[in-house]
Design an enzyme around this catalytic site. Structure first.
Site, short mmCIF file in Angstrom:
data_model
loop_
_atom_site.label_atom_id
_atom_site.label_comp_id
_atom_site.label_asym_id
_atom_site.label_seq_id
_atom_site.Cartn_x
_atom_site.Cartn_y
_atom_site.Cartn_z
N ASP A 229 -4.27 6.40 -4.61
CA ASP A 229 -4.12 7.74 -5.04
C ASP A 229 -4.14 7.81 -6.63
O ASP A 229 -3.99 6.89 -7.15
CB ASP A 229 -2.59 8.07 -4.61
CG ASP A 229 -2.53 8.60 -3.23
OD1 ASP A 229 -3.34 9.34 -2.75
OD2 ASP A 229 -1.85 8.25 -2.56
N LYS B 84 -7.00 -4.73 -5.18
CA LYS B 84 -5.73 -5.17 -4.51
C LYS B 84 -5.70 -6.59 -4.29
O LYS B 84 -4.89 -7.29 -4.72
CB LYS B 84 -5.82 -4.37 -3.27
CG LYS B 84 -5.52 -2.95 -3.32
CD LYS B 84 -5.07 -2.31 -2.09
CE LYS B 84 -4.68 -0.86 -2.09
NZ LYS B 84 -4.57 -0.12 -0.52
N ARG C 45 -5.30 4.20 -8.20
CA ARG C 45 -6.58 4.33 -8.03
C ARG C 45 -7.36 2.73 -7.81
O ARG C 45 -8.47 2.58 -8.63
CB ARG C 45 -7.18 4.89 -9.57
CG ARG C 45 -6.89 6.28 -9.57
CD ARG C 45 -7.83 7.21 -8.97
NE ARG C 45 -7.33 8.54 -9.51
CZ ARG C 45 -7.49 9.47 -8.49
NH1 ARG C 45 -7.91 9.29 -7.23
NH2 ARG C 45 -7.35 10.77 -8.81
N THR D 211 -0.14 4.86 0.99
CA THR D 211 -0.33 5.77 2.18
C THR D 211 -0.24 5.04 3.85
O THR D 211 -0.72 3.99 3.94
CB THR D 211 -1.78 6.30 2.11
OG1 THR D 211 -1.94 6.70 0.88
CG2 THR D 211 -2.04 7.49 3.15
N ASP E 146 1.03 -1.20 0.04
CA ASP E 146 -0.02 -0.21 0.15
C ASP E 146 0.72 1.26 -0.13
O ASP E 146 2.15 1.11 0.19
CB ASP E 146 -0.78 -0.18 1.18
CG ASP E 146 -1.59 1.12 1.43
OD1 ASP E 146 -2.38 1.51 0.47
OD2 ASP E 146 -1.91 1.63 2.44
N GLU F 18 -8.37 14.58 6.91
CA GLU F 18 -9.43 15.50 7.48
C GLU F 18 -8.94 16.34 8.46
O GLU F 18 -9.32 17.56 8.45
CB GLU F 18 -10.82 14.75 7.77
CG GLU F 18 -11.77 14.27 6.89
CD GLU F 18 -12.91 13.86 7.51
OE1 GLU F 18 -13.20 13.51 8.74
OE2 GLU F 18 -13.87 14.12 6.71
#
Lengths: 1156, 362
Positions: free
Chosen positions: A705, A823, A817, A394, A392, A496
Site C-alpha cells: 500500500d 519483502k 510500496r 492486506t 503483510d 475488483e
C-alpha cells in the site's frame, strides 16, 4: 508402475504433433502415469534401509554394531546396540511404508481414472496413465483435467471454457480459458481426427501462470499463452465438453512439477543440538583415548605380570595394541552419551506440540471453520524465540473484505457522511444509507451513505458516468446469473469485486462477458462493448487497462492503477484537476483507505491497428515474451495526460470548456478520479500487536500500500502511537537522499539519548559495531517508515547495515510500496545480521517469498487463495491467533524442548560416565558397570517415557499467565533455557551424579559384607546397586524437573520405576537362568539377591545416600534462590505493562536465572 | 504446592457467531486443550527449607549411629604376602619351596564376641577385568553334561589341556585361591601346645548359588566318574572332585569354589573363607590373647604386586566394619543442613531487598 519413472536429459523445447503418436514417441516424453510412491514390495527393504542409513546417526550405530561383532573389541553384546537401532529403524520404516502405501493407493486411483481419448478417429475410453503427449482427449463437465492440455475447442461459443483451479492454487473462483480462434471451430470428431497441428513450446516447468508456445498449423503460426491451457488438477465447470491436446503428461505437468519438496527448515535448537552432539562425540573420543592410554599403561605395568591368572589374547601381542583395541571397546560402551533415541524423542515431542496446535480450539475460527494447522512439525520450539515479525498488511492485519467507501470524481470527493448541519458525521450516527431501489439489479448488501453521488449519476454528469463506466468495464470479474437479475460476481481480487459492485449499484451493471465483448446495463439500457484487449494487472505494472470499442465505434482505453504509477504517467498541461485529486488521495490514504486512480484515453483507429499488430508480434515471440509484451503495454499507456480542465463543480461542468481541451489532447489520458476502498482491520489486531510488542517482539509491516495508508493502519493497530518521540519517514529517491535521511534519523535518536544523559560521546558511535550497540540502547520510542523506492536503495550492499541499524533501533518499522522480492530481501537482511529468529506472516501470493525466507512462515488462510498457506509452516485464519501461537504454544514448546534436552543429556551422562570411573578400577578393560540388559533398556524403557511426557505436557505457567505477562516470552528470545552454558551445566550435573553413583557404592563396597558375613562386594551386587540407584536418582530428577504432573506423567514416572523393578526381578529369577544359563549368566542370580540389594538394608543405604545426595545436587534445576513464592508466578507488578524496564528484567530473571 | 483443578475457561473464539462445522472443530477435551488436571509442585522456600532440615536431621543421627556401630566391630587383618624380608612368609616367594608353610603370630587385644568371620583379602587382583569376567561357562557349572565336555569359547585359553576339556573351565576357575589358612590359639605362654580353632567350611556361599546356580555333573557313580573325560584346571593342585571330603561340598558345589566364582567388583576385595561359630554365651568366640596363623602358601600374587591378607571380623546389625558408610551419611546430612541454612539466610536477605526494590520501583 516401475515403467513410470525414466530419467531423460533436460528438454530444450517441447514438440508435440496432434494425432501422431509415432512422431511424438521419438522424443520419449514422460507418459501420463504418475508415481509419487517411492517403493514397491521388492525394493522397499533395500531402498528404505539405504535411505535410513544416510542419516549419520543410523550409520554411526551400524558402525558400532560392526565393532561389537569383533570379539577382541566387543565390550557389549551386539543386542545392546541392535535393539534400539532396530527399534528406531522399524518405527521409521513402518511410518514410511504406511505413507507409501497411501501414495500407492492414490497413484493407482489417479492413474486408473478414465478419460476419452481420440484414437484413430474414434473416442475410446482409456486410463489416465495410457494417455500420451499429442493425444486429443475429451473432457466433460466436472471432470478433472488429465494432463496439461492445449484447449482446442469447447461446447461454449468462441471456444471458451471455465475451470476451477482449487487444487492447483487454492483459488475457488472460476477462471475462463479460451481456445485460439482457429481451433475453436474443430467441434466434431471428424475434424479433430484430421487436426495435425504441431505445438512447439517451452520445456516443462513449474510456473502455474505462465505458458508460451506456438502452434504451427496449415503453414501459419499461432501464439499460445496460459490463457489457452488447461492444467492438470483443474476441474471443468459450466462447460458441457471440451477437447484438448496433451502437451505435458504425468510428471511433466505443472501440478507435478510444483509438488517438489520445499526447503527443509531447521530450528536454532536443531543446529545447536547437532553442534553439541559433535562436541559430545569429541568428548567421547577423548574419553576413549584417555582410557585407551590407561589401558596400554595398565597392560604394560600390571596386565603383563597378571598374565599368571589372565593371559593375553593370542591376537594381542603388545600393550599398545591392547590399548588400541580398548579404545574401540570404550567407544562402544560409552556411545550412550549420544543416544540414538535423542532424535526420535525430539521428533515425537515436536509432533505432539504440533497436534496441540492443531487441536487448539482457541485458534479455531468458527466463521471460516478453519482450525490452526502446524504444517511443519519441526519448528515448534522456535515459535518461542521469535524476535522479529514481518507482517503483510492486506488480509493479514486487515480482513481483506473490501468496501467501496469514497471516491473522487473530477475533483470532487464523495462518500463523506454529513449530518444535518453539514458537519462530517461521526461513526455510529449515520443517517440512512442511500436508496438504490431505482435499480432492479442493485446488490442489496452494498451500502453507501452519501446521496450526492447518486444524485450526480441521476443528473447525468458525464464524468460521473464515465467514472462508473470505467469501473464496469475495466476488470477481470466473471459474472454468473443464476436467474434473471440475480447477479453473482466472481472476482480474483476483492478490490475488483468491490469496485464492480459499486458501479452496479450506481446503475452501471456489468452483466456478462465473452472473450470479445462486455455487456453493461447503463442506467437500464444494455450496451455491448467490443473488448479489444485486456492489459493485465501484475505487481510490477500495478495497473490494468482494457481497450474497448463502444457501439458508436470509438476506441477507448480505460486504465485503473496505483496512483504513483498512473499520476507519473499523466502528462498534464495544467495541474488543476491533479491538485484536488491528489489532495483527496492523500486524505483517503490518511484514513487508511486503499486508493486507485482511474483514467481513460481515446485511441484512434490507425494507432490501435498498428499497436495491435505489435502486440501480436510480441505475443508470438518465443523468448522474453513477457518483457516484450510489457513494453508494448507500456507504450499504449504512456502519455496519459490530465486534460486542461478547470476544477469542475459537480453537475455544472461546462461542456464547451471540456471540448476545447480535448481538441488539444485527443490522445491524452483523461483523469477521471480516484476510488477509495476500505479494508477493515481484523478483530483483535491492535491488542495482539500491543501484546507482542510487550513481549519484546519487533513488528515490521511490509505492505504494497501507499505510505499514507500504511501509516494510518499503523496508527489504527497501535504500532504507531502519538506517544512516540518521532516517526521518521524515508522517502528519498536517490542513494544520497536515503543515506542522508537515515543518518539524520540516527543522529536524532543519539542526540536524545545523550540528552537523557547516558553520556555517550559523539566519537564513540563512529565505529559501526559500537554504533549498533549504542543504537540498541536508544531511549525513547521511534518509528521508521520507508518507501519502496527508498528501500531499494537502502537494501543495496553498502547501505543495508546502516538501514538495519536504524530500523532496529526503532520500535516499529513500516515499509510501504514494497514488492514481493523486497519483502524477502528485508527478511533476509534481518536474518543475516541480527542472528534473530524471524517470522513472516502473510496471506497472499505476494507474501510467499517472504514466508519461505523467514525462519518461520505463517500463512493466513483468508480471501486470497491458499498459496501463502501452501508455502507456510503454520496457518490459521486470524492474525490475532499469532499471539497464542507465540506466547502460549511457542513458549511452551521452547520450554519443554529445553527442559527435555537438558534432562536428556543429564541422564545419559549420569548413566555413561560411571563406566569411565569404573575403567580406573578394572584395568581399563572396558568392563561395563551395569549388566547388558540394563544398558539396552535404560534409554528405551526405563527413562524414555517420563522425559517424553515432560517434553510433551509440561507447563510452567498456565496459558492465561503467559498472555498476561508477555515478558515471560523473553527468555526464549535471549536463548536462556538451553544454550551452551546450560548444556555444560547439565553435563556437569550428569557427571557429578555419575561420580556419586560410582564412588558411594565404591566406598561402601570396598569392604562390605552382608549381615551373614558373606561378601557383598561381588560384581553383580555392585552392578545392581549402581543401576538401581541410577534409575531412582534420574527418576527423582525427572520428578523435580516436571513442573506439571498430569495423570500421564504420574503413570509414566511411577510406571517406569515399576517396570524397572519388575524386569529386575524377572531377570534375576531362577526360571530364566534355568532356561538360558549362559545368556543370563550375569543375571543368573536369585530374586533374593535383588531383593537384598534393593529392599533390605544392604543396598538400600547406598541408594538412599546417593539418592539424597543427588537430590541435593538436583535441586539446582528447580529450587531457585529465594523470593521463591514469586519465582514461578510473576507478581502482578512484574507483569504489568507500566513498569520500568529495569525492574522487569529482574522479575524476568527470577524464574530462569541463576541457581542455588 | 497447590493443586490446579481443571481450568474451566471456555475460550471459544469470538471470530464470529454462526453455525460451526462440527467436523473440523477441535474437540473440547481437557487433553487436547492442554487442560489436564495436574499437580504443580512449586518449590518454594516454605517447602524446600524444611525438606533440607529434615533430611539433615534424619541423616546425621543415622550416620552417627552407623559410625559408632562400625567402630565397635572388631576386625583384624594379617598381611602375609611376605614381601618384607622379615616376614615369615618371605621364603615362600620363591617358587622352589613346595609346599611352603609359614606361620605368623598375632595378638588379639580384645576378645571377639559372637560369630567371627574369617576372610582372605586380595588386592591388586583384577577379578573385574573384562576378559577375566567372561572366562567361564555357566552351563558347565550348572551341571550341563554337554557343556562339561564342550565348554564355550570364552574359556580360552583355559578351555582344554592337551586333548581333555577343562572342568571347570576358564580363567576364573583356574585362578582359584588355594592357600590353606589355619588358626591356632596360644592358650598361655607356658603351654606349648596351641589350641586349633575350629573353622567351619560350609555356609559361606549364597544359598541359591549353592543350590541353583552350581550343580555337579549329573550321572551315577562317584564324583570322579562323573568328571570323567575332563581335566583339572592347570593351576589346581587337587582335581575338582577332591576339593573337599564331604560329598555336598565337593566339585562344582564346593563353597570355596562358589565364593571364588562370584567375581569381585573391585580390584581390592575380600572373600569369606571360613566361619568361626560362637560356642556359648559365656566364652567369647575368640578370647583375647596370642594366636598364630598357619599358612600353606600356594597362591602367588607377588609377581603382579598383589597382596594377601587374612581378616577376622565380627558382624553387627549393620554388617561388617565400614567407617565410610557412617561418614557418608553424616556428610550428606550436614550438606543438607548447611544448604538449608544458607538458603534460609539468602531467602531472608533477598526477600527484604526485593521488597525494597519493588517499593522503590513504584
Amino acid at each position: 508402475m516401475a515403467l513410470c519413472a525414466k530419467k531423460r536429459p533436460p528438454e530444450e523445447e517441447r514438440r508435440a504433433r496432434a494425432n501422431d503418436r509415432e512422431y511424438n514417441e521419438k522424443f520419449q516424453y514422460a507418459s501420463n502415469c504418475i508415481k509419487t510412491s517411492k517403493y514397491n514390495i521388492l525394493t522397499f527393504l533395500p531402498v528404505n534401509l539405504f535411505e535410513q542409513f544416510q542419516e549419520v546417526a543410523n550409520t554411526y550405530f551400524l558402525f558400532l554394531l560392526i565393532l561389537q561383532l569383533i570379539p577382541q573389541i566387543s565390550s557389549l553384546s551386539w543386542f545392546t546396540t541392535i535393539v534400539p537401532l532396530v527399534l528406531v529403524l522399524t518405527i521409521t520404516a513402518v511410518k514410511d511404508a504406511t505413507d507409501d502405501y497411501f501414495r500407492h493407493k492414490s497413484d493407482n486411483q489417479v492413474n486408473n481414472r478414465q478419460s476419452q481419448v481420440l484414437i484413430s478417429g474414434i473416442l475410446q475410453q482409456e486410463q489416465w496413465m495410457n494417455v500420451c503427449v499429442g493425444d486429443i482427449i475429451k473432457l466433460e463437465n466436472n471432470q478433472f483435467v488429465a494432463a496439461d492440455l492445449l484447449l482446442l475447442s469447447s461446447s461454449e461459443p468462441h471456444g471458451l471454457c471455465y475451470i476451477e483451479t482449487a487444487e492447483l492454487d487454492g483459488e475457488t473462483n472460476m477462471k475462463v480459458r479460451q481456445a485460439i480462434p482457429v481451433t475453436s471451430e474443430l467441434g466434431d470428431i471428424g475434424k479433430l481426427a484430421k487436426f495435425d497441428g504441431e505445438v512447439i513450446c517451452e520445456p516443462p516447468n513449474n510456473k502455474l501462470d505462465r505458458f508460451s508456445g506456438t502452434l504451427y498449423w496449415k503453414e501459419s503460426k499461432f501464439p499460445l499463452s496460459n490463457q489457452n491451457m488447461l492444467l492438470r488438477g483443474c476441474v471443468l465447470r459450466n462447460t458441457e465438453w471440451c477437447f484438448g491436446l496433451v502437451i505435458f503428461a504425468g510428471p511433466d505437468t505443472k501440478l507435478m512439477q510444483n509438488s517438489g519438496r520445499t526447503k527443509f527448515k531447521r530450528t536454532s535448537i536443531d543446529r545447536l543440538m547437532n553442534t553439541l552432539v559433535l562436541w559430545i562425540f569429541g568428548f567421547l573420543v577423548c574419553m576413549g583415548v584417555i582410557l585407551a592410554i590407561g589401558n596400554a599403561i595398565w597392560e604394560h605395568e600390571v596386565g603383563m605380570r597378571f598374565q599368571v591368572y589372565l593371559p593375553w589374547d593370542e591376537a594381542v601381542d603388545s600393550a599398545f595394541f591392547s590399548g588400541f583395541l580398548s579404545f574401540w571397546s570404550y567407544i562402544i560402551i560409552l556411545n550412550t552419551v549420544v543416544p540414538i533415541s535423542l532424535y526420535v524423542s525430539v521428533e515425537v515431542i515436536r509432533l505432539g506440540h504440533s497436534y496441540f496446535i492443531n487441536w487448539d480450539k482457541k485458534m479455531f475460527c468458527t466463521k471460516k471453520r478453519t482450525p490452526a494447522e502446524a504444517r511443519t512439525t519441526t519448528l515448534n520450539e522456535e515459535l518461542g524465540q521469535v524476535e522479529y515479525i514481518f507482517s503483510d498488511k492486506t488480509g493479514t492485519l486487515t480482513q481483506n473484505i473490501m468496501v467501496f467507501n469514497k471516491c473522487s470524481i473530477s475533483g470532487r470527493s464523495y462518500g463523506d457522511v454529513f449530518d444535518v448541519l453539514g458537519h462530517k458525521a461521526e461513526l455510529g450516527e449515520r443517517p440512512e444509507p442511500v436508496d438504490f431501489s431505482f435499480n432492479p439489479l442493485a446488490d442489496k448488501k452494498f451500502l453507501f451513505w452519501d446521496p450526492s453521488l447518486l444524485e450526480a449519476v441521476k443528473l447525468g454528469d458525464p464524468h460521473t458516468h464515465e467514472f462508473f463506466r470505467l469501473l464496469s468495464l475495466c476488470h477481470t470479474v466473471m459474472s454468473e446469473e443464476k436467474s434473471e437479475g440475480e447477479l453473482y460476481y466472481k472476482a480474483q481480487s476483492p478490490d475488483e469485486g468491490a469496485l464492480v459492485t459499486a458501479a452496479r449499484n450506481f446503475g452501471f451493471v456489468f452483466r456478462s462477458r465473452t472473450p470479445k465483448t462486455i455487456t453493461v446495463h447503463e442506467m437500464g439500457i444494455a450496451i455491448t462493448y467490443q473488448l479489444l484487449a485486456i492489459l493485465d494487472f501484475n505487481n510490477i505494472r500495478k495497473r490494468m487497462s482494457v481497450i474497448v470499442r463502444s457501439p458508436e465505434g470509438k476506441i477507448r482505453l480505460y486504465c485503473k492503477g496505483a496512483d504513483t504509477i498512473l499520476l507519473d504517467r499523466l502528462h498534464c498541461s495544467t495541474h488543476e484537476l491533479l491538485g484536488p485529486t491528489t489532495d483527496h488521495l492523500n486524505e483517503y490514504a490518511g484514513e487508511g483507505l486503499r486508493t486507485l486512480v482511474l483514467a481513460y484515453k481515446d485511441l484512434d483507429e490507425e494507432y490501435y491497428e498498428e499497436w495491435a499488430e505489435r502486440r501480436l508480434q510480441a505475443s508470438l515471440a518465443q523468448d522474453s515474451r513477457e518483457d516484450r509484451l510489457a513494453s508494448v503495454y507500456e507504450e499504449v499507456e504512456r502519455d496519459m495526460m490530465v486534460s486542461a480542465q478547470r476544477r469542475p463543480r459537480a453537475g455544472r461542468t461546462g461542456p464547451s470548456l471540456l471540448l476545447s481541451c480535448q481538441e488539444n489532447a485527443l490522445w491524452d489520458f483523461q483523469l477521471l478520479g480516484a476510488t477509495a476502498i476500505e479494508d477493515k482491520l481484523q478483530q483483535g489486531v491492535p491488542e495482539t500487536i500491543a501484546l507482542l510488542t510487550l513481549a519484546n517482539i519487533k513488528i515490521w509491516v511490509l505492505t504494497g500500500d501507499k505510505q499514507e495508508t500504511a501509516v494510518n493502519i499503523g496508527y489504527s493497530c497501535k504500532m504507531l502511537t502519538d506517544d512516540m518521540t518521532e516517526v521518521f519517514i524515508v522517502t528519498g529517491h536517490t542513494v544520497l537522499e536515503v543515506r542522508e535521511e537515515l543518518r539524520k534519523a540516527r543522529e536524532k535518536m543519539l542526540d536524545s539519548s545523550r540528552a537523557v544523559g547516558n553520556g555517550f560521546s559523539y566519537q564513540e558511535k563512529l565505529s559501526s559495531s559500537k554504533l549498533a550497540s549504542v543504537l540498541e540502547a536508544v531511549a525513547g520510542e521511534y518509528a521508521l517508515v520507508v518507501n519502496g523506492h527508498s528501500l531499494a536503495h537502502a537494501l543495496e550492499a553498502d547501505m543495508e547495515l546502516e538501514f538495519l541499524e536504524t530500523a532496529c533501533a526503532c520500535k516499529a518499522v513500516i515499509c510501504c510500496r514494497v514488492t514481493p522480492l523486497q519483502k524477502a530481501q528485508v527478511v533476509e537482511l534481518v536474518k543475516k545480521y541480527k542472528k534473530a529468529v524471524t517470522l513472516a506472516i502473510g496471506d497472499g501470493a505476494n507474501d510467499v517469498s517472504m514466508i519461505k525466507t523467514a525462519h518461520i512462515g505463517v500463512g493466513i488462510s483468508g480471501q486470497e487463495g491458499i498459496q501463502a498457506v501452501l508455502a507456510s509452516d503454520y496457518s490459521f485464519s486470524q492474525f490475532k491467533f499469532l499471539q497464542r501461537l507465540l506466547l502460549v504454544h511457542g513458549r511452551w514448546s521452547y520450554l519443554r524442548m529445553c527442559k527435555f534436552l537438558c534432562y536428556f543429556f543429564y541422564k545419559n551422562f549420569a548413566f555413561t560416565m560411571v563406566h569411565f570411573w569404573f575403567g580406573f578400577f578394572c584395568g581399563f578393560s572396558a568392563q561395563t558397570v551395569y549388566d547388558q540388559y540394563f544398558i539396552t533398556l535404560y534409554n528405551i524403557v526405563y527413562t524414555s517415557l517420563p522425559v517424553l511426557a515432560m517434553g510433551v505436557f509440561d507447563q510452567d505457567v498456565p496459558e492465561q499467565r503467559s498472555m498476561e505477562y508477555p515478558k515471560l516470552y523473553e527468555p526464549g528470545q535471549l536463548n536462556l533455557l538451553f544454550n551452551k552454558r546450560e548444556f555444560f551445566i547439565c553435563i556437569a550435573q550428569g557427571i557429578y551424579t555419575s561420580v556419586l553413583m560410582f564412588f558411594i557404592p565404591y566406598g561402601v563396597f570396598a569392604e562390605a559384607t552382608r549381615d551373614d558375613g558373606t561378601q557383598l562386594a561381588d560384581y553383580q551386587s555392585f552392578a545392581v546397586t549402581v543401576a538401581t540407584s541410577l534409575v531412582i536418582v534420574v527418576s527423582v530428577q525427572i520428578g523435580l524437573d516436571t513442573g506439571y504432573w498430569t495423570a500421564i506423567n504420574h503413570f509414566f514416572i511411577w510406571g517406569s520405576l515399576a517396570v524397572y523393578f519388575a524386569i529386575l526381578f524377572a531377570m534375576h529369577s531362577n526360571g530364566l537362568f534355568d532356561m538360558f544359563p549362559n545368556q543370563f549368566r550375569f543375571v543368573g542370580e536369585e530374586e533374593q539377591r535383588a531383593w537384598r540389594v534393593c529392599v533390605r538394608k544392604d543396598g538400600q543405604s547406598e541408594m538412599w545416600l546417593s539418592g539424597a545426595d543427588t537430590g541435593l545436587a538436583s535441586t539446582r534445576s528447580r529450587v531457585r534462590l529465594p523470593g521463591m513464592p514469586r519465582t514461578r508466578w510473576p507478581s502482578p507488578r512484574c507483569g504489568s505493562p507500566s513498569r520500568l524496564p529495569r525492574s522487569s528484567a529482574s522479575c524476568l530473571w527470577l524464574p530462569f536465572g541463576s541457581s542455588g | 504446592m497447590n493443586y490446579n483443578a481443571l481450568n474451566e475457561v471456555d475460550g471459544g473464539t469470538p471470530c464470529a457467531p454462526g453455525s460451526a462445522a462440527k467436523t473440523r472443530r477441535p474437540d473440547n477435551t481437557a487433553f487436547k486443550q492442554q487442560w489436564l488436571a495436574a499437580w504443580q509442585p512449586i518449590l518454594t522456600a516454605g517447602t524446600v527449607l524444611p525438606t533440607f532440615f529434615i533430611l539433615g536431621l534424619i541423616f546425621i543421627p543415622i550416620g552417627i549411629g552407623i559410625f559408632d556401630t562400625s567402630n565397635n566391630i572388631r576386625e583384624i587383618g594379617i598381611v602375609y604376602t611376605g614381601i618384607e624380608p622379615s616376614s615369615p612368609c618371605n621364603k615362600c616367594l620363591s617358587p622352589d619351596v613346595t609346599p611352603c608353610v609359614c606361620t605368623i603370630n598375632f595378638t588379639l587385644e580384645k576378645a571377639f564376641e559372637g560369630n567371627v568371620f574369617m576372610y582372605y583379602g586380595l588386592s591388586n587382583f583384577y577379578q573385574n577385568h573384562r576378559r577375566y569376567v567372561i572366562s567361564r561357562d555357566d552351563s558347565q557349572l550348572n551341571g550341563d553334561s554337554s557343556a562339561l565336555h564342550n565348554p564355550n569359547k570364552e574359556c580360552e585359553p583355559y578351555r582344554r589341556n592337551e586333548d581333555l576339556k577343562i572342568a571347570p573351565c576358564g580363567a576364573i576357575a583356574n585362578s582359584m585361591f588355594n592357600d590353606t589358612l589355619q588358626l591356632f590359639l596360644v592358650a598361655n605362654e607356658s603351654d606349648p601346645i596351641p589350641t586349633p580353632i575350629h573353622l567351619k567350611r560350609k555356609g559361606i556361599a549364597w544359598w541359591t548359588d549353592k543350590h541353583m546356580k552350581f550343580r555337579n555333573p549329573p550321572g551315577e557313580g562317584t564324583l570322579k566318574e562323573r568328571f570323567k573325560g575332563t581335566t583339572t584346571p592347570v593351576n589346581w593342585l587337587k582335581p575338582g572332585y577332591m576339593l573337599d571330603s564331604e560329598e555336598d561340598n565337593n566339585g562344582f558345589i564346593n563353597e570355596d569354589f562358589i565364593v571364588w566364582m562370584s567375581t569381585a567388583a573391585l580390584p581390592t576385595f575380600r572373600k569369606l573363607y571360613h566361619l568361626i561359630e560362637r560356642k556359648n554365651d559365656l566364652h567369647p568366640t575368640l578370647p583375647s590373647g596370642q594366636y598364630y596363623l598357619n599358612i600353606t602358601y600356594n597362591y602367588p600374587v607377588h609377581s603382579f604386586d598383589g597382596r594377601k591378607q587374612m581378616i577376622l571380623s565380627t558382624i553387627s546389625w549393620m554388617r561388617g566394619k565400614s567407617p565410610f558408610w557412617g561418614i557418608a551419611y553424616i556428610t550428606v546430612g550436614s550438606i543438607a543442613f548447611l544448604l538449608g541454612a544458607v538458603l534460609l539466610v539468602v531467602n531472608h536477605k533477598y526477600r527484604n531487598s526485593s521488597n525494597t526494590a519493588d517499593t522503590m520501583a513504584f
